[in-house]
Design a protein around this motif. Structure first.
Motif, mmCIF file in Angstrom:
data_model
loop_
_atom_site.group_PDB
_atom_site.id
_atom_site.type_symbol
_atom_site.label_atom_id
_atom_site.label_comp_id
_atom_site.label_asym_id
_atom_site.label_seq_id
_atom_site.Cartn_x
_atom_site.Cartn_y
_atom_site.Cartn_z
ATOM 1 N N ASN A 1 0.791 -1.128 0.046
ATOM 2 C CA ASN A 1 -0.215 0.290 0.224
ATOM 3 C C ASN A 1 0.832 1.496 0.274
ATOM 4 N N ASN A 2 2.092 1.394 -0.305
ATOM 5 C CA ASN A 2 3.079 1.777 -0.179
ATOM 6 C C ASN A 2 3.278 3.199 0.815
ATOM 7 N N HIS A 3 2.905 2.166 1.447
ATOM 8 C CA HIS A 3 3.410 3.255 3.279
ATOM 9 C C HIS A 3 4.691 2.625 3.606
ATOM 10 N N TYR A 4 5.524 2.282 3.322
ATOM 11 C CA TYR A 4 7.086 1.314 3.875
ATOM 12 C C TYR A 4 8.400 2.499 4.039
ATOM 13 N N GLU A 5 8.189 3.670 3.298
ATOM 14 C CA GLU A 5 9.179 4.441 3.395
ATOM 15 C C GLU A 5 8.515 6.166 5.263
ATOM 16 N N ASP A 6 9.568 6.219 5.707
ATOM 17 C CA ASP A 6 9.569 7.476 6.921
ATOM 18 C C ASP A 6 8.739 7.972 5.698
ATOM 19 N N LYS A 7 8.042 8.376 6.499
ATOM 20 C CA LYS A 7 7.255 9.831 6.011
ATOM 21 C C LYS A 7 7.853 11.322 6.568
ATOM 22 N N PHE A 8 8.393 11.053 7.458
ATOM 23 C CA PHE A 8 9.220 12.487 8.369
ATOM 24 C C PHE A 8 10.225 11.862 8.434
ATOM 25 N N PRO A 9 11.208 11.983 7.347
ATOM 26 C CA PRO A 9 12.686 10.847 7.623
ATOM 27 C C PRO A 9 13.607 12.293 8.345
ATOM 28 N N ASP A 10 13.016 13.353 7.865
ATOM 29 C CA ASP A 10 14.358 14.562 8.822
ATOM 30 C C ASP A 10 13.898 15.127 10.309
ATOM 31 N N LEU A 11 12.962 14.200 10.932
ATOM 32 C CA LEU A 11 11.886 14.914 12.314
ATOM 33 C C LEU A 11 12.602 13.440 12.429
ATOM 34 N N ASN A 12 12.283 12.516 12.051
ATOM 35 C CA ASN A 12 12.803 11.077 13.258
ATOM 36 C C ASN A 12 14.833 11.045 12.764
ATOM 37 N N ARG A 13 15.053 11.754 11.809
ATOM 38 C CA ARG A 13 16.418 11.680 11.842
ATOM 39 C C ARG A 13 17.239 12.117 12.927
ATOM 40 N N SER A 14 16.973 13.544 13.186
ATOM 41 C CA SER A 14 17.275 14.632 14.645
ATOM 42 C C SER A 14 17.053 13.474 16.390
ATOM 43 N N GLU A 15 15.753 12.746 16.269
ATOM 44 C CA GLU A 15 15.517 12.373 17.281
ATOM 45 C C GLU A 15 16.218 10.817 17.488
#
Length: 353
Positions: free
Chosen positions: A338-352
């Motif tokens: 269903n095309n929901h695999y990749e992280d949708k907020f990569p920049d935010l989650n990378r900072s965490e």
């Protein structure tokens, strides 16, 4: 940027923040105390019911604002802004009282309207404690508790927080009555003063909410009946109730339990719960999968998987318990389809990370 003549500045806050972290690491019991009492206060979210009548009315706004103010107060304390942290604690107290005041007769969706809208009129002003107390003591459970423990006096004893707002001399100034530099510095006295006020406010506001919503004292695992989707009736999660019972003064616990046990609404509620059908394992698993799919749609499977590792304190997929492994595998397949695999907020989650 220009050169400001400020001695209170963000650079000093960063230093104090590090000092506070060191203090909490060296004094784990203090850190655990803050964590425990913060969770107890946070648990009031479950005690204040939401119904079709009061949905989106703002009846929970005073408590939500109180909870946010509590977090801000702790943050200010962490950065060495102790006077401001104590001023913020005063807001926690006032908003917590208003949460019970506006909902005392289950009409919060009506009584809160003018105040919530910040109207420019006398009847929309935040009421004084004398007016608030007249309404609180009108509730039979508050009256019963007051006959056992003078909760009114304990609330009034917190009036010293006004002194920080109005700066009543050096003791209540940014200097805290100490010989210190004219900038943020880590001060154990400042931190301890904040902690004492924090605990007392949590104790009193939680107590008043329980007196209004006495079903909160029922020690019950509601997941047996409702899984992870417990209805918004007034209750307290079992783990949070256990925290409360372990940390509140014994006389408070005895009085609250006695009042709750003798409350007719509590008796009716217990009977309803006992007669409610238990949830099957199949229905529970469906609930969890549906919730996880919603999370994946919002954030992506990669983010969801990291959250699962954190939730189950696992470093690898193999460290997850078998039933969770099986669920995650199925959800991974579903996410890819269903095309929901990749992280949708990569920049935010990378900072965490």
């Amino acid at each position: 940027m220009g050169f400001f003549p400020f001695t209170y500045n963000p650079d000093h806050s960063v230093i104090v923040n590090a000092n506070t972290e060191d203090y909490l690491k060296e004094n784990k019991q203090v850190a655990e105390t803050i964590e425990t009492w913060a969770w107890i206060y946070h648990g009031l979210h479950d005690a204040i019911p939401t119904t079709m009548e009061n949905l989106w009315s703002g009846h929970q706004f005073p408590f939500r604002e109180s909870w946010e103010e509590l977090q801000i107060s702790y943050t200010l304390c962490h950065f060495g802004l102790y006077k401001q942290a104590m001023c913020s604690l005063r807001s926690v107290l006032e908003l917590g009282l208003l949460s019970v005041y506006y909902n005392i007769n289950d009409l919060g969706h009506e009584t809160v309207k003018k105040w919530l809208a910040s109207r420019d009129s006398t009847d929309a002003n935040t009421p004084y404690f004398s007016s608030v107390w007249k309404i609180l003591i009108s509730h039979p459970n508050v009256e019963k508790f007051q006959d056992i423990i003078d909760i009114k006096k304990r609330v009034m004893n917190l009036s010293y927080l006004h002194n920080y707002i109005h700066t009543k001399g050096q003791k209540f100034s940014n200097q805290l009555g100490l010989l210190k530099s004219n900038s943020q510095t880590f001060e154990i006295k400042g931190f301890e003063n904040w902690l004492a006020g924090f605990k007392e406010i949590v104790l009193l506001i939680v107590t008043l909410h329980i007196l209004k919503y006495p079903t909160s004292m029922i020690d019950y695992d509601y997941s047996l009946k409702f899984g992870i989707d417990v209805p918004s009736f007034p209750h307290m999660r079992q783990s949070n109730l256990w925290r409360l019972k372990e940390n509140f003064p014994p006389d408070f616990i005895m009085a609250l339990q006695k009042i709750s046990d003798n409350d007719d609404n509590v008796k009716d509620f217990k009977n309803w719960i006992d007669n409610h059908e238990d949830m099957s394992e199949e229905d529970l698993e469906k609930q969890i999968v549906d919730m996880d799919r919603r999370e994946i749609v919002r954030q992506g499977f990669e983010s969801y998987l990291r959250n699962q590792f954190a939730l189950y304190r696992a470093d690898t997929f193999e460290a997850l318990i078998p039933s969770v492994q099986e669920r995650v595998k199925k959800l991974e397949f579903w996410a890819k389809e269903n095309n929901h695999y990749e992280d949708k907020f990569p920049d935010l989650n990378r900072s965490e990370r």
